[in-house]
Motif scaffolding. Structure first.
Motif, PDB file in Angstrom:
ATOM      1  N   ALA A 256      21.328  29.489   5.858  1.00 13.39           N
ATOM      2  CA  ALA A 256      21.250  28.852   4.540  1.00 13.39           C
ATOM      3  C   ALA A 256      21.240  27.333   4.679  1.00 13.39           C
ATOM      4  O   ALA A 256      20.545  26.625   3.931  1.00 13.39           O
TER       5      ALA A 256
ATOM      6  N   ARG B  24      15.306  35.379   8.911  1.00 13.68           N
ATOM      7  CA  ARG B  24      15.725  35.467   7.510  1.00 13.68           C
ATOM      8  C   ARG B  24      15.473  36.870   6.951  1.00 13.68           C
ATOM      9  O   ARG B  24      16.324  37.456   6.264  1.00 13.68           O
TER      10      ARG B  24
ATOM     11  N   ASN C 172      13.783  23.879   7.533  1.00 10.49           N
ATOM     12  CA  ASN C 172      12.760  24.910   7.723  1.00 10.49           C
ATOM     13  C   ASN C 172      12.085  24.834   9.097  1.00 10.49           C
ATOM     14  O   ASN C 172      10.858  24.642   9.199  1.00 10.49           O
TER      15      ASN C 172
ATOM     16  N   GLU D  53      17.757  25.728   5.300  1.00  8.53           N
ATOM     17  CA  GLU D  53      16.694  25.889   4.294  1.00  8.53           C
ATOM     18  C   GLU D  53      15.815  24.648   4.180  1.00  8.53           C
ATOM     19  O   GLU D  53      14.581  24.735   4.173  1.00  8.53           O
TER      20      GLU D  53
END
Length: 238
Positions: free
Chosen positions: A97, A183, A103, A100
């Motif tokens: 998380a 993910r 990336n 994010e």
């Protein structure tokens, strides 16, 4: 742009080590196991690292991270610390998380307990990902004769025939994945309640088979007090 990120789950209790604190925060030759593991990842060129630590040790984890960054002349901003969970998968999910925004293309997941993993193992995993692999695991052959158990009494086990050890491998970390695959594997695990001993197993559950690259004896997992003694001896011999 970050190509490769590193996640270090460091929230486990490590009760089998017999220490008075979580295993990742036990010292080995003047550095914590967490510090040794972080150092290897930074030296291998991981562009961003997320450490998942116990709630009461977040500040200590941050201090360890800052010290290692300073010693390697790396920006402190390349290492983040998040609160880990009760299970390993919870810690990896929390770290994912945090990634994010960055990336990254690839994520390595590395056990802090494999503190002396050589840089070249990290590099072999990263190279395999760059070559198109999606679920990369460092492995070593099994040297011992292996038997299955047919039954047991209170003190003696009935042993079945030997297993062909040429088809067996010891699995290590860091394990490497495409970020979107990791993910997806964690989403699937949450939705189904699936449990696995490592992230490679979670990817296999969504149809992405594991591929092996050579590991290293130095990457042995520190689990018991004798493992810590072996690691100290290894360092003294270098």
């Amino acid at each position: 742009v970050v190509e490769t990120a590193l996640i270090i789950p460091a929230a486990g209790s490590g009760t089998r080590l017999g220490a008075d604190r979580p295993k990742a925060f036990v010292e080995l030759a003047g550095r914590t196991l967490l510090a040794w593991s972080l150092r290897s990842g930074l030296r291998a060129g991981c562009g961003l690292t997320v450490i998942a630590a116990p709630a009461d040790l977040l500040e200590e984890a941050r201090a360890i991270a800052d010290a290692e960054c300073d010693s390697l002349n790396v920006s402190r901003s390349l290492v983040a610390v998040v609160e880990g969970g009760a299970e390993r998968t919870d810690s990896v999910s929390a770290a994912l998380a945090r990634l994010e925004t960055a990336n990254p293309s690839f994520v390595l997941v590395h056990d802090a307990a494999r503190a002396l993993t050589p840089n070249e193992v990290f590099i072999r995993v990263i190279d395999a990902l760059r070559a198109g692999e999606r679920n990369v695991v460092p492995t070593l052959p099994v040297a011992d004769t292996i038997r299955t158990v047919a039954g047991s009494t209170s003190s003696v086990e009935d042993l079945a025939t030997s297993v062909d050890r040429s088809q067996l491998r010891r699995v290590q970390t860091p394990q490497g994945f495409r970020t979107e695959d990791l993910r997806a594997a964690h989403r699937h695990a949450r939705q189904t309640g699936l449990s696995a001993t490592d992230d490679a197993g979670l990817l296999e559950a969504i149809g992405i088979p594991a591929r092996g690259v050579p590991g290293a004896e130095a990457a042995h997992k520190i689990t018991y007090p004798e493992d810590l003694r072996t690691a100290r001896a290894r360092l003294q011999g270098e």
